[in-house]
Design a protein around this motif. Structure first.
Motif, mmCIF file in Angstrom:
data_model
loop_
_atom_site.group_PDB
_atom_site.id
_atom_site.type_symbol
_atom_site.label_atom_id
_atom_site.label_comp_id
_atom_site.label_asym_id
_atom_site.label_seq_id
_atom_site.Cartn_x
_atom_site.Cartn_y
_atom_site.Cartn_z
ATOM 1 N N ALA A 131 0.769 -1.060 0.083
ATOM 2 C CA ALA A 131 -0.019 0.111 -0.151
ATOM 3 C C ALA A 131 0.902 1.157 0.192
ATOM 4 O O ALA A 131 0.629 2.188 -0.406
ATOM 5 N N VAL A 132 2.037 1.392 0.641
ATOM 6 C CA VAL A 132 2.673 2.467 0.840
ATOM 7 C C VAL A 132 3.455 2.764 -0.751
ATOM 8 O O VAL A 132 3.574 3.695 -1.096
ATOM 9 N N ASP A 133 3.975 1.663 -1.498
ATOM 10 C CA ASP A 133 4.384 1.913 -2.845
ATOM 11 C C ASP A 133 3.197 2.325 -3.762
ATOM 12 O O ASP A 133 3.453 3.238 -4.731
ATOM 13 N N ALA A 134 1.969 1.945 -3.381
ATOM 14 C CA ALA A 134 0.753 2.333 -4.353
ATOM 15 C C ALA A 134 0.171 3.867 -3.907
ATOM 16 O O ALA A 134 -0.377 4.291 -4.814
ATOM 17 N N ALA A 135 0.542 4.225 -2.773
ATOM 18 C CA ALA A 135 -0.141 5.600 -2.550
ATOM 19 C C ALA A 135 0.628 6.589 -3.363
ATOM 20 O O ALA A 135 1.881 6.648 -3.582
ATOM 21 N N ARG A 136 0.018 7.591 -3.772
ATOM 22 C CA ARG A 136 0.516 8.842 -4.633
ATOM 23 C C ARG A 136 0.356 10.011 -3.732
ATOM 24 O O ARG A 136 -0.981 10.161 -3.060
ATOM 25 N N ARG A 139 -12.033 3.607 5.409
ATOM 26 C CA ARG A 139 -11.260 4.157 6.614
ATOM 27 C C ARG A 139 -10.297 3.187 7.274
ATOM 28 O O ARG A 139 -9.038 3.517 7.743
ATOM 29 N N MET A 140 -10.613 1.886 7.110
ATOM 30 C CA MET A 140 -9.493 0.781 7.414
ATOM 31 C C MET A 140 -8.513 0.738 6.595
ATOM 32 O O MET A 140 -7.225 0.489 6.893
ATOM 33 N N GLU A 141 -8.784 0.986 5.344
ATOM 34 C CA GLU A 141 -7.484 1.254 4.049
ATOM 35 C C GLU A 141 -6.569 2.344 4.697
ATOM 36 O O GLU A 141 -5.224 2.093 4.588
ATOM 37 N N ALA A 142 -7.261 3.318 4.757
ATOM 38 C CA ALA A 142 -6.172 4.387 5.364
ATOM 39 C C ALA A 142 -5.579 4.352 6.657
ATOM 40 O O ALA A 142 -4.500 4.435 6.738
ATOM 41 N N LEU A 143 -6.393 3.663 7.564
ATOM 42 C CA LEU A 143 -5.698 3.117 8.738
ATOM 43 C C LEU A 143 -4.396 2.431 8.698
ATOM 44 O O LEU A 143 -3.165 2.511 9.151
ATOM 45 N N LEU A 152 -2.671 2.124 5.518
ATOM 46 C CA LEU A 152 -1.825 2.788 5.037
ATOM 47 C C LEU A 152 -0.800 3.677 6.089
ATOM 48 O O LEU A 152 0.685 3.542 6.018
ATOM 49 N N MET A 153 -1.599 4.104 6.980
ATOM 50 C CA MET A 153 -0.851 4.998 7.828
ATOM 51 C C MET A 153 -0.029 4.013 8.857
ATOM 52 O O MET A 153 1.268 4.375 9.040
ATOM 53 N N ARG A 154 -0.322 2.766 9.207
ATOM 54 C CA ARG A 154 0.293 1.878 10.017
ATOM 55 C C ARG A 154 1.575 1.454 9.485
ATOM 56 O O ARG A 154 2.561 1.171 9.811
ATOM 57 N N GLN A 155 1.356 1.257 7.833
ATOM 58 C CA GLN A 155 2.415 0.637 7.074
ATOM 59 C C GLN A 155 3.654 1.918 7.024
ATOM 60 O O GLN A 155 4.865 1.654 7.213
ATOM 61 N N ILE A 156 3.223 3.336 6.862
ATOM 62 C CA ILE A 156 4.081 4.075 6.801
ATOM 63 C C ILE A 156 4.805 4.485 8.284
ATOM 64 O O ILE A 156 6.084 4.718 7.919
#
Length: 70
Positions: free
Chosen positions: A3-8, A37-41, A43-47
Protein backbone atom coordinates in the motif's frame (compact mmCIF):
# COMPACT_ATOMS: atom_id res chain seq x y z
CA UNK A 1 3.30 -4.11 -4.38
CA UNK A 2 2.29 -2.88 -0.93
CA UNK A 3 0.00 0.00 0.00
CA UNK A 4 2.86 2.42 0.71
CA UNK A 5 4.31 1.99 -2.79
CA UNK A 6 0.87 2.30 -4.40
CA UNK A 7 -0.02 5.53 -2.54
CA UNK A 8 0.42 8.75 -4.46
CA UNK A 9 0.92 12.19 -2.95
CA UNK A 10 -1.00 15.02 -4.61
CA UNK A 11 1.46 17.90 -4.25
CA UNK A 12 -0.98 20.37 -5.83
CA UNK A 13 -3.41 19.98 -2.91
CA UNK A 14 -2.03 22.11 -0.11
CA UNK A 15 -3.91 23.85 2.65
CA UNK A 16 -2.80 25.72 5.74
CA UNK A 17 -5.08 25.70 8.74
CA UNK A 18 -5.15 25.48 12.51
CA UNK A 19 -4.23 22.17 14.07
CA UNK A 20 -7.18 22.26 16.47
CA UNK A 21 -9.85 22.20 13.74
CA UNK A 22 -11.13 18.66 14.28
CA UNK A 23 -14.63 19.34 12.91
CA UNK A 24 -13.54 19.40 9.25
CA UNK A 25 -11.48 16.26 9.70
CA UNK A 26 -14.39 14.44 11.36
CA UNK A 27 -16.74 15.51 8.57
CA UNK A 28 -14.25 14.27 5.96
CA UNK A 29 -13.90 10.82 7.53
CA UNK A 30 -17.68 10.51 7.98
CA UNK A 31 -18.04 10.74 4.20
CA UNK A 32 -15.81 7.67 3.81
CA UNK A 33 -17.02 4.09 4.01
CA UNK A 34 -15.75 1.82 6.80
CA UNK A 35 -13.67 -0.03 4.19
CA UNK A 36 -11.99 3.23 3.08
CA UNK A 37 -11.30 4.15 6.71
CA UNK A 38 -9.65 0.79 7.38
CA UNK A 39 -7.55 1.09 4.22
CA UNK A 40 -6.37 4.56 5.32
CA UNK A 41 -5.58 3.22 8.78
CA UNK A 42 -3.57 0.35 7.32
CA UNK A 43 -1.68 2.76 5.04
CA UNK A 44 -0.76 4.97 8.00
CA UNK A 45 0.32 1.90 10.00
CA UNK A 46 2.59 0.77 7.17
CA UNK A 47 4.07 4.25 6.77
CA UNK A 48 4.81 4.55 10.49
CA UNK A 49 5.95 1.01 11.28
CA UNK A 50 7.10 -0.19 7.88
CA UNK A 51 5.94 -3.14 5.83
CA UNK A 52 7.58 -6.54 6.07
CA UNK A 53 5.61 -9.43 4.54
CA UNK A 54 7.52 -11.92 6.69
CA UNK A 55 6.10 -10.40 9.89
CA UNK A 56 2.54 -9.71 8.76
CA UNK A 57 1.24 -12.93 10.30
CA UNK A 58 -0.29 -12.93 13.72
CA UNK A 59 2.04 -14.00 16.47
CA UNK A 60 1.09 -17.25 18.15
CA UNK A 61 1.56 -17.51 21.86
CA UNK A 62 1.02 -20.73 23.75
CA UNK A 63 0.80 -21.03 27.50
CA UNK A 64 0.68 -24.29 29.40
CA UNK A 65 -1.37 -24.13 32.57
CA UNK A 66 -1.25 -26.82 35.19
CA UNK A 67 -4.71 -27.47 36.59
CA UNK A 68 -4.85 -28.23 40.29
CA UNK A 69 -7.68 -30.41 41.51
CA UNK A 70 -9.21 -29.65 44.88
Amino acid sequence: MNAVDAARLDRSAFQIGPLNNDREEMEYWRTKTPQERMEALELMRQIIYGYDPATTRLQRVFEVVKLERS
